[in-house]
Write a protein that holds these residues in place. Structure first.
Motif, PDB file in Angstrom:
ATOM      1  N   ALA A 360       0.768  -1.078  -0.195  1.00 60.80           N
ATOM      2  CA  ALA A 360       0.142   0.093  -0.178  1.00 60.80           C
ATOM      3  C   ALA A 360       0.888   1.490   0.051  1.00 60.80           C
ATOM      4  O   ALA A 360       0.507   2.063  -0.617  1.00 60.80           O
ATOM      5  N   THR A 361       1.884   1.251   0.765  1.00 55.96           N
ATOM      6  CA  THR A 361       2.727   2.227   0.697  1.00 55.96           C
ATOM      7  C   THR A 361       3.472   2.418  -0.507  1.00 55.96           C
ATOM      8  O   THR A 361       3.665   3.533  -1.262  1.00 55.96           O
ATOM      9  N   ARG A 362       3.899   1.428  -1.403  1.00 55.07           N
ATOM     10  CA  ARG A 362       4.408   1.369  -2.705  1.00 55.07           C
ATOM     11  C   ARG A 362       3.420   2.298  -3.335  1.00 55.07           C
ATOM     12  O   ARG A 362       3.996   3.016  -4.327  1.00 55.07           O
ATOM     13  N   LEU A 363       2.095   1.759  -3.513  1.00 57.51           N
ATOM     14  CA  LEU A 363       1.152   2.265  -4.268  1.00 57.51           C
ATOM     15  C   LEU A 363       1.148   3.842  -4.103  1.00 57.51           C
ATOM     16  O   LEU A 363       0.766   4.441  -5.156  1.00 57.51           O
ATOM     17  N   ALA A 364       0.865   4.054  -2.890  1.00 62.39           N
ATOM     18  CA  ALA A 364       0.713   5.221  -2.523  1.00 62.39           C
ATOM     19  C   ALA A 364       1.839   6.212  -3.154  1.00 62.39           C
ATOM     20  O   ALA A 364       1.504   7.446  -3.463  1.00 62.39           O
ATOM     21  N   GLU A 365       2.965   5.957  -2.987  1.00 57.29           N
ATOM     22  CA  GLU A 365       4.056   6.712  -3.287  1.00 57.29           C
ATOM     23  C   GLU A 365       4.317   6.648  -4.801  1.00 57.29           C
ATOM     24  O   GLU A 365       4.754   7.933  -5.287  1.00 57.29           O
ATOM     25  N   ASP A 366       4.100   5.538  -5.366  1.00 61.77           N
ATOM     26  CA  ASP A 366       4.088   5.646  -6.834  1.00 61.77           C
ATOM     27  C   ASP A 366       3.042   6.814  -7.386  1.00 61.77           C
ATOM     28  O   ASP A 366       3.311   7.653  -8.366  1.00 61.77           O
ATOM     29  N   ALA A 367       1.729   6.470  -6.936  1.00 67.31           N
ATOM     30  CA  ALA A 367       0.636   7.519  -7.197  1.00 67.31           C
ATOM     31  C   ALA A 367       1.021   9.135  -6.913  1.00 67.31           C
ATOM     32  O   ALA A 367       0.861  10.154  -7.697  1.00 67.31           O
ATOM     33  N   ARG A 368       1.640   9.267  -5.753  1.00 67.09           N
ATOM     34  CA  ARG A 368       2.071  10.561  -5.353  1.00 67.09           C
ATOM     35  C   ARG A 368       3.222  11.260  -6.412  1.00 67.09           C
ATOM     36  O   ARG A 368       3.091  12.247  -6.821  1.00 67.09           O
ATOM     37  N   ALA A 369       3.858  10.460  -6.847  1.00 65.38           N
ATOM     38  CA  ALA A 369       5.320  10.570  -7.754  1.00 65.38           C
ATOM     39  C   ALA A 369       4.509  11.069  -9.179  1.00 65.38           C
ATOM     40  O   ALA A 369       5.058  12.225  -9.786  1.00 65.38           O
ATOM     41  N   ILE A 370       3.383  10.527  -9.550  1.00 70.62           N
ATOM     42  CA  ILE A 370       2.972  10.779 -10.878  1.00 70.62           C
ATOM     43  C   ILE A 370       2.107  12.123 -10.629  1.00 70.62           C
ATOM     44  O   ILE A 370       2.178  12.956 -11.591  1.00 70.62           O
ATOM     45  N   ILE A 371       1.439  12.261  -9.706  1.00 69.79           N
ATOM     46  CA  ILE A 371       0.736  13.723  -9.351  1.00 69.79           C
ATOM     47  C   ILE A 371       1.749  14.724  -9.133  1.00 69.79           C
ATOM     48  O   ILE A 371       1.441  15.894  -9.759  1.00 69.79           O
ATOM     49  N   SER A 372       2.659  14.515  -8.627  1.00 72.14           N
ATOM     50  CA  SER A 372       3.872  15.511  -8.464  1.00 72.14           C
ATOM     51  C   SER A 372       4.280  15.885  -9.783  1.00 72.14           C
ATOM     52  O   SER A 372       4.577  17.227 -10.134  1.00 72.14           O
ATOM     53  N   ALA A 373       4.707  15.056 -10.616  1.00 70.68           N
ATOM     54  CA  ALA A 373       5.307  15.113 -11.816  1.00 70.68           C
ATOM     55  C   ALA A 373       4.582  15.939 -12.919  1.00 70.68           C
ATOM     56  O   ALA A 373       5.227  16.567 -13.506  1.00 70.68           O
ATOM     57  N   HIS A 374       3.212  15.867 -12.823  1.00 63.58           N
ATOM     58  CA  HIS A 374       2.301  16.522 -13.467  1.00 63.58           C
ATOM     59  C   HIS A 374       1.626  17.806 -13.009  1.00 63.58           C
ATOM     60  O   HIS A 374       0.681  18.339 -13.512  1.00 63.58           O
ATOM     61  N   HIS A 375       2.092  17.984 -11.703  1.00 67.64           N
ATOM     62  CA  HIS A 375       1.691  19.097 -10.833  1.00 67.64           C
ATOM     63  C   HIS A 375       0.176  19.218 -10.923  1.00 67.64           C
ATOM     64  O   HIS A 375      -0.670  20.261 -11.125  1.00 67.64           O
ATOM     65  N   LEU A 376      -0.305  18.029 -10.337  1.00 68.20           N
ATOM     66  CA  LEU A 376      -1.813  17.877 -10.587  1.00 68.20           C
ATOM     67  C   LEU A 376      -2.417  18.337  -9.063  1.00 68.20           C
ATOM     68  O   LEU A 376      -1.521  18.044  -8.180  1.00 68.20           O
ATOM     69  N   PRO A 377      -3.378  18.890  -8.962  1.00 69.83           N
ATOM     70  CA  PRO A 377      -3.961  19.429  -7.272  1.00 69.83           C
ATOM     71  C   PRO A 377      -4.719  18.172  -6.851  1.00 69.83           C
ATOM     72  O   PRO A 377      -5.830  18.339  -6.519  1.00 69.83           O
ATOM     73  N   TRP A 378      -4.014  17.064  -6.741  1.00 74.61           N
ATOM     74  CA  TRP A 378      -4.653  15.863  -6.145  1.00 74.61           C
ATOM     75  C   TRP A 378      -3.809  15.291  -4.890  1.00 74.61           C
ATOM     76  O   TRP A 378      -2.670  15.841  -4.817  1.00 74.61           O
ATOM     77  N   HIS A 379      -4.311  14.369  -4.130  1.00 75.31           N
ATOM     78  CA  HIS A 379      -3.570  14.015  -3.126  1.00 75.31           C
ATOM     79  C   HIS A 379      -3.896  12.393  -3.137  1.00 75.31           C
ATOM     80  O   HIS A 379      -4.768  11.886  -3.311  1.00 75.31           O
ATOM     81  N   VAL A 380      -3.177  11.884  -2.157  1.00 73.53           N
ATOM     82  CA  VAL A 380      -3.151  10.179  -1.913  1.00 73.53           C
ATOM     83  C   VAL A 380      -3.126  10.297  -0.221  1.00 73.53           C
ATOM     84  O   VAL A 380      -2.173  10.852   0.316  1.00 73.53           O
ATOM     85  N   THR A 381      -4.139   9.526   0.284  1.00 72.62           N
ATOM     86  CA  THR A 381      -4.101   9.172   1.804  1.00 72.62           C
ATOM     87  C   THR A 381      -3.811   7.678   1.901  1.00 72.62           C
ATOM     88  O   THR A 381      -4.517   6.819   1.140  1.00 72.62           O
ATOM     89  N   GLN A 382      -3.158   7.320   2.904  1.00 73.50           N
ATOM     90  CA  GLN A 382      -2.879   5.965   3.075  1.00 73.50           C
ATOM     91  C   GLN A 382      -3.350   5.707   4.657  1.00 73.50           C
ATOM     92  O   GLN A 382      -2.705   6.519   5.800  1.00 73.50           O
ATOM     93  N   VAL A 383      -3.966   4.582   4.863  1.00 72.88           N
ATOM     94  CA  VAL A 383      -4.121   3.940   6.144  1.00 72.88           C
ATOM     95  C   VAL A 383      -3.920   2.715   6.140  1.00 72.88           C
ATOM     96  O   VAL A 383      -4.762   1.823   5.682  1.00 72.88           O
ATOM     97  N   GLY A 384      -2.773   2.303   6.504  1.00 77.62           N
ATOM     98  CA  GLY A 384      -2.556   0.854   6.687  1.00 77.62           C
ATOM     99  C   GLY A 384      -2.560   0.365   5.283  1.00 77.62           C
ATOM    100  O   GLY A 384      -1.504   0.695   4.507  1.00 77.62           O
ATOM    101  N   ALA A 385      -3.039  -0.824   5.120  1.00 73.81           N
ATOM    102  CA  ALA A 385      -3.073  -1.574   3.773  1.00 73.81           C
ATOM    103  C   ALA A 385      -4.112  -0.856   2.839  1.00 73.81           C
ATOM    104  O   ALA A 385      -4.284  -1.612   1.579  1.00 73.81           O
TER     105      ALA A 385
END
Length: 463
Positions: A360-385
């Motif tokens: 879950a951490t890997r998925l969240a980090e990957d998604a955040r990296a894509i969001i950041s790379a494209h300067h998108l006004p989105w976020h990712v929240t993780q709760v455990g798995a």
């Protein structure tokens, strides 16, 4: 007349959704035909009306499911991050659950008598969650209803307080929300003859001033809450929120009920054990029996003793005994108990949670990296798995924030695009759940599909 940028974007999203649904229809002829056939027999097309919510325009009909994968009757394979909206958090057909179910099916499924497996379960629930006395039910809805009834019974108070945007199953008291500053029924729920002004109170999550004011009137039997709200988009608690809720409920004599049905993804003892929360009653459901319908609720020593003063623990000698208004003949049946033991003993283990949390951490980090790379006004929240992509610049603090900022049409488009690309997420929100059988390659596949979804939006100039 020149259309606004937002209106133009919304129209483009609708066009893209039409294209994705047409693509889904073309590639899923058997499922489409099955859905049309189902509409001849079922009130809303499928065995559950929730099944019509899938963004393809109709659901894929399942042929089989194993581990973290599903195959439909058209021969398509999916990586399943929905996992039955948490009901299959153990994965599909986990070996330990299958063995336990097969063994118990051969020995009897339901007798309204206990089996020795239940003794192990009671001790394990106490070890994991810290509460000493437990009851089994057939669903988290039933467990929440039981908790509410007990809270009313021992306090003599009529009302249940919930947070706006919550979901606690089919509990009538929780079918309320605040919208445009007014309290009403949530999520298109129609009136059901219940005067919610007499049975419910609702305030915004993280609004301690409103909570204190609501509890000061002394008419609230219990506060019913998730540790972190998960059904309206993930809404994390502010620092100190849970400690303040615990202090306010104790000061006002209000029972605190924590519903861990989704946040059981946090670890073996849920969010409660991980963060040292002290509920009076704890509810956990869906995943706890490996997909067999089941839930549990546990009571603190103090609450249990208050219950026993009204309804003694001794076996009744009269024919018509008080049944507390909760439970059912299938609650705690032998099949459920056998599979629940298998889940707690062999599936939802610390080692498996470590695997799930890492992915879950890997998925969240990957998604955040894509969001950041494209300067998108989105976020990712993780709760455990569990992780969630939200099309908002920062995590909401309340249901009001979600209502103001949520882009529901973009969520629907993502769901439809993902289905066409062989990925399933819960159709009600954009949450991704890991199970013990989820693999790193499947998380990497999500990153690829998410990147292509972003490219689709950018090509269409939606973002």
């Amino acid at each position: 007349m020149k259309l606004s940028k937002q209106v133009t974007a919304d129209m483009t999203i609708e066009t893209l959704l039409d294209a994705e649904q047409a693509r889904f229809l073309k590639s899923h002829p058997r499922s489409a035909a099955a859905w049309r056939k189902g509409e001849e027999s079922f009130l809303f097309g499928g065995p559950s009306h929730w099944m019509r919510r899938w963004a393809g325009g109709f659901p894929a009909y399942v042929d089989e499911a194993h581990g973290a994968r599903i195959r439909d009757i058209d021969g398509h394979d999916y990586v399943d991050f929905c996992l039955g909206d948490t009901g299959a958090m153990c994965g599909h057909t986990p070996a330990a659950v299958l063995r336990a179910a097969q063994r118990q099916l051969a020995r009897g499924t339901t007798m309204m008598l206990p089996t020795e497996d239940s003794l192990w379960i009671g001790e394990e629930l106490t070890r994991r969650f810290g509460l000493p006395f437990w009851t089994l039910t057939t669903s988290a809805t039933d467990a929440n209803r039981g908790a509410i009834r007990i809270a009313r019974m021992i306090t003599g108070r009529p009302k249940v307080l919930v947070f706006s945007g919550c979901y606690h199953g089919g509990v009538e008291e929780a079918h309320v929300e605040i919208r445009d500053g007014r309290i009403g029924l949530r999520n298109m729920i129609h009136p059901n003859g219940v005067n919610h002004a007499e049975v419910s109170k609702v305030v915004e999550f993280n609004d301690l001033a409103a909570l204190e004011l609501a509890l000061a009137e002394g008419d609230v039997a219990c506060v019913l809450t998730e540790p972190i709200m998960t059904n309206f988009g993930m809404i994390p608690p502010d620092d100190g929120f849970h400690a303040a809720v615990r202090e306010l409920t104790r000061r006002t004599g209000t029972i605190l009920v924590i519903d861990e049905t989704h946040t059981l993804s946090s670890g073996p003892g849920g969010y409660t054990a991980l963060h040292g929360l002290k509920p009076d009653i704890l509810v956990a459901g869906k995943a706890i029996a490996g997909g067999i319908p089941a839930a549990v609720f546990g009571l603190s020593q103090e609450v249990a003793e208050r219950v026993w003063k009204i309804v003694p623990r001794v076996n009744p000698r009269t024919r018509q005994s008080a049944h507390l208004g909760i439970g059912g003949t299938l609650a705690g049946n032998a099949l459920t108990v056998a599979t629940m033991r298998a889940v707690l003993e062999e599936v939802l283990t610390p080692a498996n949670y470590g695997h799930m949390l890492g992915l879950a951490t890997r998925l969240a980090e990957d998604a955040r990296a894509i969001i950041s790379a494209h300067h998108l006004p989105w976020h990712v929240t993780q709760v455990g798995a569990r992780a969630e992509i939200m099309f908002m610049p920062r995590p909401p603090k309340s249901g009001a924030d979600v209502i103001a900022g949520r882009r529901a049409n973009l969520e629907t488009l993502l769901h439809a695009f993902y289905m066409n690309e062989g990925i399933l997420v819960t159709p009600f929100h954009t949450m991704f759940l890991m199970c013990p059988a989820t693999e790193a390659v499947e998380v990497a596949r999500h990153a690829d599909v998410f990147a292509r979804f972003v490219a689709l939006l950018q090509q269409a100039k939606v973002v």
